[in-house]
Design an enzyme around this catalytic site. Structure first.
Site, PDB file in Angstrom:
ATOM      1  N   ASP A  15       0.941  -1.246   0.003  1.00  0.00           N
ATOM      2  CA  ASP A  15      -0.043  -0.017   0.024  1.00  0.00           C
ATOM      3  C   ASP A  15       0.957   1.260  -0.095  1.00  0.00           C
ATOM      4  O   ASP A  15       0.683   2.172   0.757  1.00  0.00           O
ATOM      5  CB  ASP A  15      -0.943  -0.056   1.158  1.00  0.00           C
ATOM      6  CG  ASP A  15      -1.841  -1.023   1.371  1.00  0.00           C
ATOM      7  OD1 ASP A  15      -2.224  -1.684   0.216  1.00  0.00           O
ATOM      8  OD2 ASP A  15      -1.923  -1.660   2.505  1.00  0.00           O
ATOM      9  N   LYS A  18       2.537   2.316  -5.210  1.00  0.00           N
ATOM     10  CA  LYS A  18       3.176   1.770  -6.390  1.00  0.00           C
ATOM     11  C   LYS A  18       2.476   1.976  -7.459  1.00  0.00           C
ATOM     12  O   LYS A  18       2.979   2.471  -8.482  1.00  0.00           O
ATOM     13  CB  LYS A  18       3.331   0.290  -6.066  1.00  0.00           C
ATOM     14  CG  LYS A  18       4.288  -0.140  -5.150  1.00  0.00           C
ATOM     15  CD  LYS A  18       4.452  -1.603  -4.883  1.00  0.00           C
ATOM     16  CE  LYS A  18       3.498  -2.330  -4.515  1.00  0.00           C
ATOM     17  NZ  LYS A  18       2.828  -2.054  -2.942  1.00  0.00           N
ATOM     18  N   GLY A  44      -3.675  -4.047  -4.449  1.00  0.00           N
ATOM     19  CA  GLY A  44      -4.649  -3.198  -5.008  1.00  0.00           C
ATOM     20  C   GLY A  44      -3.930  -1.931  -5.478  1.00  0.00           C
ATOM     21  O   GLY A  44      -3.280  -1.311  -4.525  1.00  0.00           O
ATOM     22  N   HIS A  45      -3.782  -1.821  -6.792  1.00  0.00           N
ATOM     23  CA  HIS A  45      -2.860  -0.481  -7.222  1.00  0.00           C
ATOM     24  C   HIS A  45      -3.721   0.560  -7.713  1.00  0.00           C
ATOM     25  O   HIS A  45      -4.378   0.107  -8.763  1.00  0.00           O
ATOM     26  CB  HIS A  45      -1.801  -1.084  -8.128  1.00  0.00           C
ATOM     27  CG  HIS A  45      -0.645  -2.012  -7.744  1.00  0.00           C
ATOM     28  ND1 HIS A  45       0.288  -2.760  -8.431  1.00  0.00           N
ATOM     29  CD2 HIS A  45      -0.576  -2.637  -6.247  1.00  0.00           C
ATOM     30  CE1 HIS A  45       1.032  -3.202  -7.549  1.00  0.00           C
ATOM     31  NE2 HIS A  45       0.566  -3.251  -6.291  1.00  0.00           N
ATOM     32  N   GLN A 228       2.439  -6.026  -3.106  1.00  0.00           N
ATOM     33  CA  GLN A 228       2.938  -6.166  -1.697  1.00  0.00           C
ATOM     34  C   GLN A 228       4.175  -5.149  -1.227  1.00  0.00           C
ATOM     35  O   GLN A 228       4.396  -4.467  -2.136  1.00  0.00           O
ATOM     36  CB  GLN A 228       2.885  -7.498  -1.116  1.00  0.00           C
ATOM     37  CG  GLN A 228       1.522  -8.086  -1.144  1.00  0.00           C
ATOM     38  CD  GLN A 228       1.039  -8.624  -2.284  1.00  0.00           C
ATOM     39  OE1 GLN A 228       1.961  -9.162  -3.114  1.00  0.00           O
ATOM     40  NE2 GLN A 228      -0.273  -8.594  -2.716  1.00  0.00           N
TER      41      GLN A 228
HETATM   42  P1  IMP Z   1      -2.422 -12.433   1.757  1.00  0.00           P
HETATM   43  O1  IMP Z   1      -1.414 -12.064   0.855  1.00  0.00           O
HETATM   44  O2  IMP Z   1      -4.050 -12.514   1.455  1.00  0.00           O
HETATM   45  O3  IMP Z   1      -2.064 -13.954   2.094  1.00  0.00           O
HETATM   46  O4  IMP Z   1      -2.279 -11.724   3.214  1.00  0.00           O
HETATM   47  C1  IMP Z   1      -1.219 -11.878   4.031  1.00  0.00           C
HETATM   48  C2  IMP Z   1      -0.743 -10.657   4.665  1.00  0.00           C
HETATM   49  O5  IMP Z   1      -0.416  -9.702   3.691  1.00  0.00           O
HETATM   50  C3  IMP Z   1      -1.890  -9.810   5.432  1.00  0.00           C
HETATM   51  O6  IMP Z   1      -1.348  -9.306   6.459  1.00  0.00           O
HETATM   52  C4  IMP Z   1      -2.562  -9.141   4.322  1.00  0.00           C
HETATM   53  O7  IMP Z   1      -3.223  -7.659   4.825  1.00  0.00           O
HETATM   54  C5  IMP Z   1      -1.063  -8.498   3.760  1.00  0.00           C
HETATM   55  N1  IMP Z   1      -1.463  -8.212   2.348  1.00  0.00           N
HETATM   56  C6  IMP Z   1      -1.533  -8.974   1.297  1.00  0.00           C
HETATM   57  N2  IMP Z   1      -1.672  -8.244   0.160  1.00  0.00           N
HETATM   58  C7  IMP Z   1      -1.520  -6.680   0.397  1.00  0.00           C
HETATM   59  C8  IMP Z   1      -1.354  -5.343  -0.253  1.00  0.00           C
HETATM   60  O8  IMP Z   1      -1.563  -5.494  -1.483  1.00  0.00           O
HETATM   61  N3  IMP Z   1      -1.212  -4.575   0.727  1.00  0.00           N
HETATM   62  C9  IMP Z   1      -0.957  -4.315   1.862  1.00  0.00           C
HETATM   63  N4  IMP Z   1      -1.085  -5.660   2.567  1.00  0.00           N
HETATM   64  C10 IMP Z   1      -1.214  -6.800   1.938  1.00  0.00           C
END
Ligand code: IMP
Length: 463
Positions: A15, A18, A44-45, A228
Site C-alpha cells: 500500500d 506503487k 490493490g494498485h 505487496q
Molecule cells: P495474503 O497475501 O492475502 O495471504 O495476506 C497476508 C498478509 O499480507 C495480510 O496481513 C494482508 O493484509 C497483507 N497483504 C497482502 N496483500 C497486501 C497488499 O497488497 N497491501 C497490503 N497488505 C497486503
C-alpha cells in the site's frame, strides 16, 4: 530518465502507492512493457486520473497506456474469475485490455483456495483471496496453472482442465469436509465457471519468456512491477505475518524466468507507515488491535473524513488520535478489502532492510502531503529490544513485537501547496526528504504530493 529496465517495489508493508508511481514512470521513461511478477488479487494498485480512479488488482499498472504491453508473469497467483471481472470493469470504462498478456505458467487461484484462505487466514489477517493456499499448492506440486486451462494455441481446453479439476478437486473436497468440516465444492460448476472465464482471455495467454526477450530487445524499457512490500516478503518480511510470495528482487527473477537486470531499482515508500492485518509494527500509533476489529468499509461507502476535534487531540499528543488522523487524512482503507489500515511513523530500520534485500538504488516517497499540519514528525531510527539497541531488523517476530522504537524528531510544515518542483516545497518538507535520503543511503527520485498524476515531482539525478 534514461534506463534499460526498472524495478518498482514496495519498501514497506504494501500500500505504498506503487500504482501511481508505475503509471508515472511509464510516461517519464517511455516504458514499452510493464510486468507483474508476484502476488495476485490480494494487491490493490490505484491510479487517479482527472476523470476518475482506477483500482487494479491483477492487471499491471501500465494498462491505461494502450501502447504499453502489460504482462502477468508466471510468479503471479492468477484468479481467472476475478481477472475477468477486472477486465470487464476496465472495458466498461473504455480500457480495452488488448495490450494484456498472461503467462501460461502462472498458477491458478481455484475456489478451494479462496475457501481455505477464508477459513484459515484470520490468524494472519489475510485478504482471503486464496493467495497462501495457491502458493502452497505450487510448492507441493499439485497446483493447476493457466496452461491447464488454455492450450498452447490459445484455446480453452475443457477436457484437460476438467480432468485436472476432478483429480485435484476430489482430494480438496476430502480436505474441506473431513479435516475442516466444510461443505464440498461442486466441481462441475468450477469447471464451467473457469472455462467460461477463460473464454475472455484465452487468446492473450502465451509463453512469456519469448515475449519478454523480444520486448527487452525492443529498445523501450521494461518495468517490473512488484506487489505487496518488502516487509510482507515470504522470506525477508515479518514472518509468519507475511504474504506467500517473494516481493523482492529475487521474486522478480523467479516470477519471470529471466534475468531482469534492472538498472533503476526503485523502492516506493510512504512518508509514514501503514500495515493491514496482523503482525508486529514498530512505530505504530494507537491500538492496532482496535483498528483490526473495525470491519471493512462496504464497497462504495464514502471514506470518513478527519474533523477539527480529532486534529486537536492529535496535536495535543494523543497518539491514538494521531493514528486516526493519518488514517483519515491519508484515506488509509484497503483498496482490495476496504479494511482500515493501521498507521505509524516512518520506520527507517525497516526501510533499510527493504533496500538491502533488493539492492534498491532510489526511492519514491508518496503521500508527503498527508503530513501537512503536523508540527513535529517522528522517524523510527532504531529499536530497543529487551534493553539492547539495534538498527537491524530482527528475524524473530517476537523480538520485533517487543521492540521499543527509538525516534528522531523533525519539524513539520503547514502545507505543501501546489509545488511544481522540489525547491518550491516548504523548507521543512525539503529537510524531511533530505533526511530520509541521508538515513537510507539512497537518493529520492520521485515525490508524490497528492493522488493525481500532476501532483508529482521528479528530482534530478544525483551522483
Ligand atoms: P495474503 O497475501 O492475502 O495471504 O495476506 C497476508 C498478509 O499480507 C495480510 O496481513 C494482508 O493484509 C497483507 N497483504 C497482502 N496483500 C497486501 C497488499 O497488497 N497491501 C497490503 N497488505 C497486503
Amino acid at each position: 530518465m534514461k534506463v534499460r529496465s526498472l524495478l518498482v517495489l514496495g519498501a514497506q508493508y504494501g500500500d505504498e502507492g506503487k500504482g501511481k508511481i508505475v503509471d508515472l514512470l511509464v510516461e517519464r521513461a517511455q516504458v514499452g512493457t510493464v510486468v507483474r511478477f508476484n502476488g495476485g488479487a490480494n494487491a490493490g494498485h490505484t491510479i487517479v486520473l482527472e476523470d476518475g480512479r482506477f483500482a487494479l488488482h491483477q492487471v499491471p499498472s501500465g494498462i491505461l497506456h494502450p501502447q504499453v504491453l502489460n504482462l502477468i508473469g508466471a510468479g503471479v497467483a492468477l484468479d481467472p474469475i476475478r481477472l475477468v471481472d477486472e477486465i470487464g470493469e476496465l472495458r466498461r470504462r473504455g480500457v480495452d485490455c488488448q495490450n494484456l498478456r498472461i503467462s501460461d505458467r502462472a498458477h491458478l487461484v481455484m475456489p478451494w483456495h479462496r475457501v481455505l484462505d477464508g477459513h484459515l487466514g484470520a490468524r494472519l489477517g489475510t485478504t482471503s483471496r486464496g493467495i497462501g493456499p495457491c502458493y502452497e499448492d505450487r510448492a507441493a506440486r499439485v497446483g493447476l496453472r493457466v496452461g491447464d486451462l488454455v492450450d498452447s494455441r490459445g484455446r480453452v481446453d475443457l477436457e484437460h482442465f476438467a480432468e485436472r479439476v476432478r483429480e485435484v478437486g476430489a482430494w480438496k473436497n476430502r480436505l474441506l469436509t473431513r479435516v475442516h468440516g466444510l461443505d464440498p465444492l461442486d466441481l462441475d460448476q468450477i469447471v464451467s465457471e473457469c472455462t467460461e472465464a477463460a473464454g475472455t482471455f484465452a487468446g492473450q495467454v502465451a509463453d512469456l519468456c519469448g515475449v519478454l526477450e523480444e520486448r527487452a530487445a525492443s529498445g523501450h524499457p521494461v518495468l517490473y512491477e512488484g506487489a505487496q512490500g518488502a516487509l510482507l516478503d515470504v522470506d525477508w518480511g515479518t514472518y509468519p505475518y507475511v504474504t506467500s510470495s517473494s516481493c523482492s528482487l529475487g521474486g522478480c527473477a523467479v516470477g519471470l524466468g529471466m534475468d531482469p537486470a534492472p538498472d533503476l531499482r526503485l523502492g516506493v515508500v510512504k512518508a509514514y507507515s501503514t500495515r493491514v492485518g496482523e503482525g508486529p509494527f514498530p512505530g505504530e500509533l494507537g491500538d492496532g488491535a482496535r483498528v483490526r476489529q473495525h470491519g471493512a468499509l462496504p464497497p462504495g461507502t464514502p471514506l470518513p473524513q478527519p474533523d477539527p476535534a480529532l486534529r486537536q487531540a492529535a496535536l495535543a499528543g494523543d497518539e491514538e488520535a494521531m493514528g486516526r488522523w493519518l488514517r483519515l487524512a491519508g484515506a488509509e482503507f484497503g483498496t482490495t478489502t476496504g479494511r482500515p489500515r493501521r498507521t505509524g511513523w516512518l520506520d527507517l530500520v525497516a526501510l533499510r532492510h527493504a533496500l538491502r534485500i533488493s539492492g534498491l538504488n532510489a526511492l519514491a516517497i508518496t503521500k508527503l502531503d498527508v503530513l501537512d499540519g503536523i508540527p513535529t514528525l517522528r522517524i523510527v531510527v532504531g529499536y530497543e529490544i529487551r534493553g539492547r539497541q539495534t538498527t537491524s531488523m530482527p528475524s524473530r517476530v517476537r523480538d520485533l513485537a517487543e521492540a521499543r522504537p527509538l525516534y528522531e524528531e523533525l519539524p513539520g510544515w503547514s502545507c505543501l501547496g501546489a509545488a511544481t518542483c522540489f525547491e518550491e516545497l516548504p523548507s521543512q518538507a525539503q529537510a524531511y526528504v533530505r533526511r530520509l535520503a541521508e538515513l537510507s543511503g539512497v537518493p529520492v527520485r520521485v515525490l508524490s504530493i497528492g493522488s493525481r498524476r500532476s501532483q508529482s515531482l521528479f528530482l534530478p539525478e544525483q551522483d
